[in-house]
Scaffold this motif. Structure first.
Motif, PDB file in Angstrom:
ATOM      1  N   VAL A   1       0.862  -1.183   0.000  1.00 53.43           N
ATOM      2  CA  VAL A   1       0.000   0.000   0.000  1.00 53.43           C
ATOM      3  C   VAL A   1       0.892   1.225   0.000  1.00 53.43           C
ATOM      4  O   VAL A   1       2.002   1.216   0.532  1.00 53.43           O
ATOM      5  N   PHE A   2       0.389   2.294  -0.620  1.00 52.35           N
ATOM      6  CA  PHE A   2       1.161   3.525  -0.754  1.00 52.35           C
ATOM      7  C   PHE A   2       0.252   4.710  -0.554  1.00 52.35           C
ATOM      8  O   PHE A   2      -0.921   4.669  -0.896  1.00 52.35           O
ATOM      9  N   GLY A   3       0.799   5.772  -0.032  1.00 57.99           N
ATOM     10  CA  GLY A   3       0.029   6.990   0.142  1.00 57.99           C
ATOM     11  C   GLY A   3       0.885   8.101   0.713  1.00 57.99           C
ATOM     12  O   GLY A   3       1.988   8.344   0.259  1.00 57.99           O
ATOM     13  N   GLY A   4       0.345   8.742   1.730  1.00 58.53           N
ATOM     14  CA  GLY A   4       1.008   9.878   2.344  1.00 58.53           C
ATOM     15  C   GLY A   4       0.007  11.001   2.539  1.00 58.53           C
ATOM     16  O   GLY A   4      -1.168  10.764   2.790  1.00 58.53           O
ATOM     17  N   ASP A   5       0.501  12.212   2.381  1.00 60.88           N
ATOM     18  CA  ASP A   5      -0.336  13.405   2.529  1.00 60.88           C
ATOM     19  C   ASP A   5      -0.147  14.252   1.273  1.00 60.88           C
ATOM     20  O   ASP A   5       0.919  14.830   1.066  1.00 60.88           O
ATOM     21  N   TYR A   6      -1.176  14.326   0.453  1.00 61.23           N
ATOM     22  CA  TYR A   6      -1.027  15.037  -0.815  1.00 61.23           C
ATOM     23  C   TYR A   6      -0.901  16.546  -0.641  1.00 61.23           C
ATOM     24  O   TYR A   6      -0.461  17.238  -1.557  1.00 61.23           O
TER      25      TYR A   6
ATOM     26  N   SER B   1       0.732   8.426  -5.609  1.00 59.78           N
ATOM     27  CA  SER B   1      -0.687   8.127  -5.765  1.00 59.78           C
ATOM     28  C   SER B   1      -0.959   6.764  -6.379  1.00 59.78           C
ATOM     29  O   SER B   1      -2.088   6.299  -6.380  1.00 59.78           O
ATOM     30  N   CYS B   2       0.075   6.093  -6.895  1.00 57.52           N
ATOM     31  CA  CYS B   2      -0.115   4.784  -7.510  1.00 57.52           C
ATOM     32  C   CYS B   2       1.140   3.938  -7.334  1.00 57.52           C
ATOM     33  O   CYS B   2       2.252   4.433  -7.525  1.00 57.52           O
TER      34      CYS B   2
ATOM     35  N   ILE C   1       4.373   5.974  -8.433  1.00 59.49           N
ATOM     36  CA  ILE C   1       4.254   7.140  -9.298  1.00 59.49           C
ATOM     37  C   ILE C   1       3.315   8.155  -8.662  1.00 59.49           C
ATOM     38  O   ILE C   1       2.412   7.805  -7.920  1.00 59.49           O
ATOM     39  N   GLY C   2       3.590   9.431  -8.926  1.00 62.78           N
ATOM     40  CA  GLY C   2       2.744  10.497  -8.398  1.00 62.78           C
ATOM     41  C   GLY C   2       3.206  11.837  -8.928  1.00 62.78           C
ATOM     42  O   GLY C   2       4.087  11.910  -9.789  1.00 62.78           O
ATOM     43  N   PHE C   3       2.636  12.901  -8.400  1.00 65.46           N
ATOM     44  CA  PHE C   3       3.036  14.214  -8.906  1.00 65.46           C
ATOM     45  C   PHE C   3       4.430  14.612  -8.440  1.00 65.46           C
ATOM     46  O   PHE C   3       4.965  15.617  -8.884  1.00 65.46           O
ATOM     47  N   GLU C   4       5.054  13.798  -7.586  1.00 65.24           N
ATOM     48  CA  GLU C   4       6.446  14.012  -7.184  1.00 65.24           C
ATOM     49  C   GLU C   4       7.421  13.181  -8.021  1.00 65.24           C
ATOM     50  O   GLU C   4       8.607  13.170  -7.747  1.00 65.24           O
ATOM     51  N   GLY C   5       6.908  12.437  -9.011  1.00 65.62           N
ATOM     52  CA  GLY C   5       7.788  11.704  -9.903  1.00 65.62           C
ATOM     53  C   GLY C   5       7.595  10.203  -9.857  1.00 65.62           C
ATOM     54  O   GLY C   5       6.606   9.699  -9.328  1.00 65.62           O
ATOM     55  N   ILE C   6       8.574   9.490 -10.428  1.00 65.12           N
ATOM     56  CA  ILE C   6       8.542   8.037 -10.557  1.00 65.12           C
ATOM     57  C   ILE C   6       9.693   7.451  -9.756  1.00 65.12           C
ATOM     58  O   ILE C   6      10.838   7.869  -9.902  1.00 65.12           O
ATOM     59  N   ALA C   7       9.379   6.459  -8.913  1.00 61.56           N
ATOM     60  CA  ALA C   7      10.403   5.784  -8.116  1.00 61.56           C
ATOM     61  C   ALA C   7      10.322   4.287  -8.392  1.00 61.56           C
ATOM     62  O   ALA C   7       9.260   3.743  -8.685  1.00 61.56           O
TER      63      ALA C   7
ATOM     64  N   SER D   1      12.525   9.606 -12.184  1.00 64.96           N
ATOM     65  CA  SER D   1      12.141  10.818 -12.886  1.00 64.96           C
ATOM     66  C   SER D   1      11.395  11.742 -11.933  1.00 64.96           C
ATOM     67  O   SER D   1      10.749  11.277 -10.997  1.00 64.96           O
ATOM     68  N   ASP D   2      11.490  13.036 -12.192  1.00 61.68           N
ATOM     69  CA  ASP D   2      10.719  14.015 -11.433  1.00 61.68           C
ATOM     70  C   ASP D   2       9.450  14.420 -12.174  1.00 61.68           C
ATOM     71  O   ASP D   2       8.723  15.300 -11.716  1.00 61.68           O
ATOM     72  N   GLU D   3       9.187  13.781 -13.316  1.00 59.20           N
ATOM     73  CA  GLU D   3       7.988  14.087 -14.096  1.00 59.20           C
ATOM     74  C   GLU D   3       6.743  13.684 -13.317  1.00 59.20           C
ATOM     75  O   GLU D   3       6.700  12.623 -12.699  1.00 59.20           O
ATOM     76  N   SER D   4       5.731  14.518 -13.384  1.00 56.04           N
ATOM     77  CA  SER D   4       4.495  14.320 -12.634  1.00 56.04           C
ATOM     78  C   SER D   4       3.509  13.432 -13.382  1.00 56.04           C
ATOM     79  O   SER D   4       3.190  13.685 -14.543  1.00 56.04           O
ATOM     80  N   PHE D   5       3.049  12.370 -12.692  1.00 58.00           N
ATOM     81  CA  PHE D   5       2.006  11.486 -13.202  1.00 58.00           C
ATOM     82  C   PHE D   5       1.093  11.110 -12.041  1.00 58.00           C
ATOM     83  O   PHE D   5       1.458  11.272 -10.884  1.00 58.00           O
TER      84      PHE D   5
END
Length: 152
Positions: free
Chosen positions: A50-55, A88-89, A104-110, A123-127
């Protein structure tokens, strides 16, 4: 089997096609309405993440990612206080024996090669979301964009 995650940090689990559900509290932070789980994925019937945090405060990277090895009955935090922060995903890479993950999220891809214990920022690209077509090609979508990602 099916799993549904909530922003309250819970995972709902059914093994009878939705006739009965069990609720499991995870260690994901969920004190504020902007915190919690935003994505869940299972590699098989036992291994899940599971993944999340505080947007609204995406730099927080503790209490935002957890793994289960018993089908969602118990969860433990992974890479707590380390990269990545809010995502977010999250998806397991198909045919990786549950070792490879992409978040993946608006902070990039890990990317993780060890079931989420360590991560590299690709990447720091937002998705916002990601889906694998096979074990090497995935499609990411974000605001006004779609990208084809190739993993080798």
């Amino acid at each position: 089997m099916a799993w549904i995650a909530t922003t309250h940090g819970n995972v709902y689990y059914t093994n009878d096609k939705g006739f009965n559900w069990e609720v499991v509290k995870t260690p994901i932070n969920s004190e504020k309405t902007t915190q919690g789980i935003f994505s869940v994925d299972f590699y098989d019937e036992n291994l899940g993440v599971v993944f999340g945090g505080d947007y609204t405060d995406p730099q927080i990277n503790n209490g935002n990612k957890a793994v289960t090895t018993d089908g969602g009955k118990n969860w433990k935090l992974i890479a707590d206080g380390k990269l990545p922060n809010f995502r977010s995903c999250v998806q397991f890479v198909p045919n990786s024996k549950g070792k490879s993950l992409v978040a993946i999220g608006f902070e990039g891809i890990a990317y993780s090669h060890d079931t989420g214990e360590t991560w590299n920022q690709l990447s720091d690209e937002s998705f916002y979301t990601l889906r694998f077509m096979n074990d090497t090609i995935a499609y990411a979508a974000g605001k006004d964009r779609i990208a084809k990602l190739i993993f080798r």
